[in-house]
Structures are given as C-alpha cells and as structure tokens.
Design a protein around this motif. Structure first.
Motif, PDB file in Angstrom:
ATOM      1  N   SER A 238       0.820  -1.219   0.000  1.00 46.39           N
ATOM      2  CA  SER A 238       0.000   0.000   0.000  1.00 46.39           C
ATOM      3  C   SER A 238       0.851   1.265   0.000  1.00 46.39           C
ATOM      4  O   SER A 238       1.935   1.312   0.600  1.00 46.39           O
ATOM      5  CB  SER A 238      -0.923   0.001   1.222  1.00 46.39           C
ATOM      6  OG  SER A 238      -1.637   1.227   1.308  1.00 46.39           O
ATOM      7  N   ASN A 239       0.317   2.304  -0.657  1.00 44.43           N
ATOM      8  CA  ASN A 239       0.967   3.615  -0.645  1.00 44.43           C
ATOM      9  C   ASN A 239       0.869   4.297   0.715  1.00 44.43           C
ATOM     10  O   ASN A 239       1.505   5.321   0.938  1.00 44.43           O
ATOM     11  CB  ASN A 239       0.329   4.529  -1.700  1.00 44.43           C
ATOM     12  CG  ASN A 239       0.614   4.055  -3.103  1.00 44.43           C
ATOM     13  OD1 ASN A 239       1.623   3.408  -3.351  1.00 44.43           O
ATOM     14  ND2 ASN A 239      -0.284   4.373  -4.021  1.00 44.43           N
ATOM     15  N   LEU A 240       0.056   3.734   1.622  1.00 42.60           N
ATOM     16  CA  LEU A 240      -0.135   4.343   2.932  1.00 42.60           C
ATOM     17  C   LEU A 240       1.002   4.043   3.893  1.00 42.60           C
ATOM     18  O   LEU A 240       1.230   4.800   4.849  1.00 42.60           O
ATOM     19  CB  LEU A 240      -1.457   3.853   3.541  1.00 42.60           C
ATOM     20  CG  LEU A 240      -2.743   4.272   2.829  1.00 42.60           C
ATOM     21  CD1 LEU A 240      -3.934   3.555   3.461  1.00 42.60           C
ATOM     22  CD2 LEU A 240      -2.937   5.772   2.903  1.00 42.60           C
ATOM     23  N   VAL A 248      -1.656  12.054   3.125  1.00 45.58           N
ATOM     24  CA  VAL A 248      -2.470  11.371   2.114  1.00 45.58           C
ATOM     25  C   VAL A 248      -3.807  12.058   1.875  1.00 45.58           C
ATOM     26  O   VAL A 248      -4.590  11.616   1.038  1.00 45.58           O
ATOM     27  CB  VAL A 248      -2.727   9.902   2.509  1.00 45.58           C
ATOM     28  CG1 VAL A 248      -1.412   9.151   2.661  1.00 45.58           C
ATOM     29  CG2 VAL A 248      -3.555   9.796   3.782  1.00 45.58           C
ATOM     30  N   LEU A 252      -6.915  11.550  -1.499  1.00 41.43           N
ATOM     31  CA  LEU A 252      -8.202  10.894  -1.317  1.00 41.43           C
ATOM     32  C   LEU A 252      -9.213  11.379  -2.356  1.00 41.43           C
ATOM     33  O   LEU A 252      -9.304  12.570  -2.635  1.00 41.43           O
ATOM     34  CB  LEU A 252      -8.745  11.171   0.091  1.00 41.43           C
ATOM     35  CG  LEU A 252      -7.852  10.732   1.258  1.00 41.43           C
ATOM     36  CD1 LEU A 252      -8.524  11.048   2.576  1.00 41.43           C
ATOM     37  CD2 LEU A 252      -7.544   9.238   1.151  1.00 41.43           C
ATOM     38  N   LEU A 288      -4.656   4.354  -3.271  1.00 45.86           N
ATOM     39  CA  LEU A 288      -3.961   4.029  -2.025  1.00 45.86           C
ATOM     40  C   LEU A 288      -3.375   2.626  -2.027  1.00 45.86           C
ATOM     41  O   LEU A 288      -2.628   2.271  -1.112  1.00 45.86           O
ATOM     42  CB  LEU A 288      -4.926   4.180  -0.844  1.00 45.86           C
ATOM     43  CG  LEU A 288      -5.589   5.563  -0.688  1.00 45.86           C
ATOM     44  CD1 LEU A 288      -6.569   5.548   0.475  1.00 45.86           C
ATOM     45  CD2 LEU A 288      -4.535   6.641  -0.498  1.00 45.86           C
TER      46      LEU A 288
END
Length: 598
Positions: A238-240, A248, A252, A288
């Motif tokens: 995940s990019n999170l 982030v 969104l 995400l």
C-alpha cells in the motif's frame, strides 16, 4: 424553371416532415425513423421510381440496415466497448482527469486542440472513436458531463478533418471528382491556411459557447450514490505505509473519508473504518493500493473468473426480512466462505451509524433488514447468495474491468485505427475486423454486445440512408442544384460561394456527404464556368460545405457515434450546429474571396 418530378417533390416533403418531427421531439426518434422507412417502402412499392420495379423500392427503403456505414458504426461501438470493459483507457483517462482537476476549461481546450490536430492527418472517425470512451470515463469520475464534451470534440475533429485533403473520405472524393472534371490536383495542405484561419473564429465558439448550449444529459443514477461503510486494509504494497494521515489527504477521492484515523503513521495490517460511494471506494483502492475486502476471497474470485472466462460483477443487494443475516456481522455471516463472494461495503439506509457509539465505532457492524450490501463475485455465486440468504439484487450492477486483456484490446483498436488511417484498409473493413477480434479474444463477450449498441442509432442510420438515396434517385438533389444555379447569376462572388456552400451543407445534413460531394462538385464547376468565376474556390466551397455536418445526427457517422454516449436529442444538434454552420459559411466565404481575389 422546370417543375420537379412527383417523386422529387415527395422526397423533399418527406425530408422536411421527418426533420420537423425530429426537432419537435414529441415522438421518439426510433418511431419517426421506422415510419420514414415504412413510408418509403410502401410509397415506392405502389408508385415505383421511373424504370424500376416495386421490389426495387423495397430494396432502397431497407438497404440501410445492411449498409456499410451502419456496419462500421456498430463495429466501432463494439471496439469502444472493448476498451471500456478491459480498462484499457484508464491511464489516458487518469491523465486527462488530472488536467481537468487543474481547470475544466483548460482540459476541454486541450482535448479540442488534440482532436483538431490529429484529425488533420488521420481520418477523424478513428480519432473520435479513441476519444469517446476516454471522456465517457472522465464524466463518470466527476469531470465535465459527457453531453457537454462529446459534441464539442466531434465538432473540433470535423473542423480538423476539413483542413487537409486526407482529413476525411469526403475531401478525397471531392478532389477526385474535380480532377476528373479537368482541374489540377490539390496537395495535402493546399487549403489548410484557409481552414486554420477560420478555426481561430470557430474554436472559441466550440470551446466556450457550445458546452453552455448543451444540457447535462447524464441519466439519474440510482447506483453508486449510496455511501457504504467498510474497512480499508493496509497490505505491504500500500501507498499508505509509513505515511501520516496529513500526507495522504490530497490523494483521497471525493466522497471518500476515513471514519477513524491511526494515532501515528499507517502500517501494514491495519484495518481502518472508511466510507464512500462505490466510485469513491474504487478510486481509493486504486490510488492508495489498499483492500476493502479480504484479499484471499478477492483473489479467489478473480482466479475463478479467469479460469472460466467469466466477468466479475459488482452489485448491490438488499437484506430482506427473511434473511438469516439479520443480527449477524460480516465476520459471523460466513458469506465469503459459503458463496465465494466478497462484501465490499454496507449501506445503512434506515438509521445513521452512530460513530460516537464505541461498539459501532470499533466493533463490527450488525446487519439489519433494509441494509444494502455492495457485493463482488461471479454471476452464479451471486445468484446462489441471493436465493439462499434472502437478499434482493438491485438493478445497476457493473462489471469489473478485465484488466488482463487491456493491452490486447488497446492493440486491436490501435491496429484497426492505424490501418484505416494510413489507407491500408477501408474503415468499414478495419473496424469490422477489429470487432471480430474483440469477440474472438474475449475482450467483449458476444452475449453482452447489446450493451455496446444503440437501437436508436441503428434505426436512425438506416432511415437516413434510405432518405438520402431517395433524394438522389428521385431527382430532388439535381433539381435543387439547377434551381440554385439559376438564382446565382446576380449575386456577388462572396454570395455565390456562400450559396453553394449552404446548398451542399443542406445536402450533407439531410442526405449524406457522398451525395453532397457527388451532386455539388459538378454543379459548382458548371456555375463557375457559366458565371466566369475561378473554379477552384467554388470547388473548395463544396468541399467545405460537405464537412459542415454539425446540424443533424444523420449528417456524419461520428455524429451517430456520440449520440448514444452523450444521450443527445436531435434538437441538441440543431441548437449547437446551426450557429456553427453559419459562422463557418460566413468566415470561409470571406476567406475564399480574399484568398482568390474574386
């Protein structure tokens, strides 16, 4: 002036009546089109054209259903469908989406210039075929409505196609007929400066005025507007991972929010409660790189779909009073284990979620009668789930793009368009071959082809072809041309050019480009000889008039292609196209007189 033949009078009267009914929009286009075909068939059966049999009239009336133009349009629709269902256009759509987010008007201007430039060197039909699905996708993602972008794009591509001898097949036809009449052959860019100068006036209208004249024809959406609650899972990819919430926020999508936030940075394995519409959840997962359902069940669904060659569906299902799911949570329902489907989210229409309630905030949501589940799976498993657990499937399900075939669909489209663009194959053959390959490779399922086609467009094309042939073969087109020639002898050169251009434009918008070119070119040549005017500007007036096909959907095949996607009515073309025709006729007539010093 001779009185026109009775069949010519009937053809002109029928054209006027059909146009009036189309514009009034009191009767559906499909009914009017079928009535026109029926009147031609019955009329020519009992009163045949000279030197023809009653059955020849039936062939004329119904030939449109097997005409290559209709086959081409349907094949192009199928190929466009293949690009959409495989997700092949998503990279281009995401790029244009970023431009539109910077500024809507800037994004539209960029698209118009792109369509204009491409259509100068490539036949404008394949150019528009590539752009239509992109802008339809953009509309679904919240950019400008498709009804406000597709018609300007079509007008810009037609404008660009007018600029070179290879821009449209009609240009080639006019130039070829002129050469046969004794004129020297024109180079590819022979009249490009004239069109570019006219475009400086026309493009601002197309960019700034035309979208304002068009309504938002987007159908009311019953699907995808509900807000679903789910848990966003953070996998290792995940990019999170390692980022704080503030980093982030800008990533969104709209209509998506975190209902709970981590105390520190995001980390692998977290499950955070989020909410959003169906589209917003899809975009969030893509951006995400997260998951909104257990990874094992999603992978299982996709593996089975690939093995069986089936489409993955995402549908909404309502829990009824008899369902065993009432009072259970997703964890205790066993839906994934029993049916092999994935619940992506829950919508609570009866009572709002109380996020101040610790049990609802941090625990699992209990299902109740009336809750709407967003479920992903294959059709057999979804049906079994609906029947066994007493849930009711709502209308509006959508297919998950078959991304494994995205490159294949894009390659088929590009090869088909490329061969048509360089003249290796006619557009009819190239598009039909591309559509067949879409079926053979599974990019488009044959039993789903009805979703790609529009019955309205099919009968309208068939009717327009029948009316066009009747106008030509009854002698109506020839009589109109002779009448025009008699009335031009007292007009100044600019008036002669404008009259010829308007005459050809009317033929183009009510018959066909080929008819307008075939009839108009010899007439313009004869008028020039009779009035002692240079022949080339009058031939160009015919060529330009053949391309001013903005005022009706039956004027050109790209007009038909955008009709279903933009949900346009006949009067939308008249409202936006007639002013553009007048702008172009006045501007081009002035430029021709100035250029050739008439």
């Amino acid at each position: 002036m001779e009185v026109p033949p009775i069949h010519a009078i009937a053809a002109m009267a029928l054209t006027v009546v059909v146009f009036y009914l189309f514009v009034r929009d009191r009767i559906s286009i499909e009914i009017v089109s079928l009535m026109a075909i029926a009147m031609i068939a019955v009329g020519l059966y009992f009163y045949p054209l000279p030197d023809s049999d009653p059955t020849d009239g039936l062939e004329l009336a119904f030939a449109g259903f097997g005409h290559y133009a209709l086959i081409t349009i349907c094949a192009l629709m199928v190929m466009g469908r293949g690009l959409v269902v495989t997700g092949a256009l998503e990279p281009a759509a995401r790029f244009m989406e970023r431009v539109f987010k910077i500024n809507l008007q800037l994004g539209l201007l960029l698209a118009l210039v792109l369509a204009f430039v491409l259509s100068m060197g490539v036949n404008n039909t394949p150019v528009l075929v590539l752009l239509i699905p992109i802008f339809a996708t953009l509309a679904l993602r919240g950019a400008m409505p498709a009804s406000k972008t597709l018609m300007p794009l079509n007008a810009s591509s037609l404008l660009g196609g007018m600029a070179t001898t290879i821009g449209t097949s009609t240009n080639i036809l006019v130039v070829s007929i002129a050469v046969d009449l004794g004129m020297p052959e024109m180079g590819v860019f022979h009249f490009t400066p004239i069109v570019l100068a006219a475009s400086l006036i026309a493009l601002p209208y197309i960019w700034l005025v035309m979208p304002r004249l068009l309504k938002d024809n987007t159908p009311a959406k019953g699907f995808g507007q509900r807000t679903f609650i789910t848990r966003l899972r953070v996998p290792p990819t995940s990019n999170l991972n390692g980022k704080h919430f503030d980093e982030v926020v800008d990533m969104l999508p709209e209509d998506f929010r975190f209902e709970e936030r981590p105390d520190g940075p995001f980390s692998t394995g977290q499950r955070l409660k989020v909410s959003g519409t169906h589209d917003a959840l899809e975009n969030a997962v893509r951006v995400l790189q997260g998951q909104i359902a257990p990874g094992w069940v999603v992978d299982a669904v996709q593996r089975k779909a690939q093995a069986n060659g089936d489409d993955v569906q995402v549908v909404e299902m309502v829990i009824t009073a008899d369902s065993r799911l009432i009072g259970r949570t997703l964890a205790t329902s066993g839906i994934a284990d029993r049916y092999g489907v994935a619940v992506l989210g829950i919508h609570k229409p009866v009572r709002p979620l109380r996020f101040d309630d610790p049990e609802e905030m941090h625990g699992e949501i209990r299902l109740e009668e009336g809750d709407v589940l967003l479920v992903m799976g294959l059709t057999p498993e979804l049906n079994e789930f609906a029947q066994t657990d007493s849930v009711l499937q709502l209308e509006g399900g959508r297919e998950v793009p078959r991304r494994s075939k995205a490159w294949l669909a894009a390659t088929i489209m590009l090869v088909s368009v490329g061969m048509a663009s360089i003249g290796l194959l006619p557009i009819a053959i190239a598009s039909l071959g591309g559509a067949i390959l879409m079926f053979l490779t599974g990019c488009v399922k044959f039993d789903r082809v009805g979703r790609a086609l529009s019955a309205q467009v099919i009968v309208l094309v068939a009717a327009s072809i029948a009316i066009g042939r009747l106008v030509l073969e009854s002698g109506a087109a020839g009589w109109l041309g002779q009448t025009l020639a008699l009335g031009l002898q007292h007009l100044p050169p600019a008036g002669v050019l404008a009259a010829v251009m308007l005459f050809v434009t009317v033929l183009t918008n009510f018959a066909s480009n080929a008819t307008a070119a075939t009839v108009g070119t010899p007439i313009a040549f004869a008028i020039a000889t009779e009035l002692g005017l240079p022949q080339e500007p009058l031939i160009l007036a015919v060529l330009f008039g053949c391309n001013l096909c903005y005022a009706t959907p039956i004027a050109y095949q790209t007009n038909m292609l955008i009709m279903a996607e933009g949900n346009y009515q006949f009067r939308d073309y008249v409202r936006t196209g007639v002013p553009l025709v007048l702008i172009m006729v006045v501007t081009l007539s002035f430029l021709l007189v100035t250029t050739y010093q008439m």
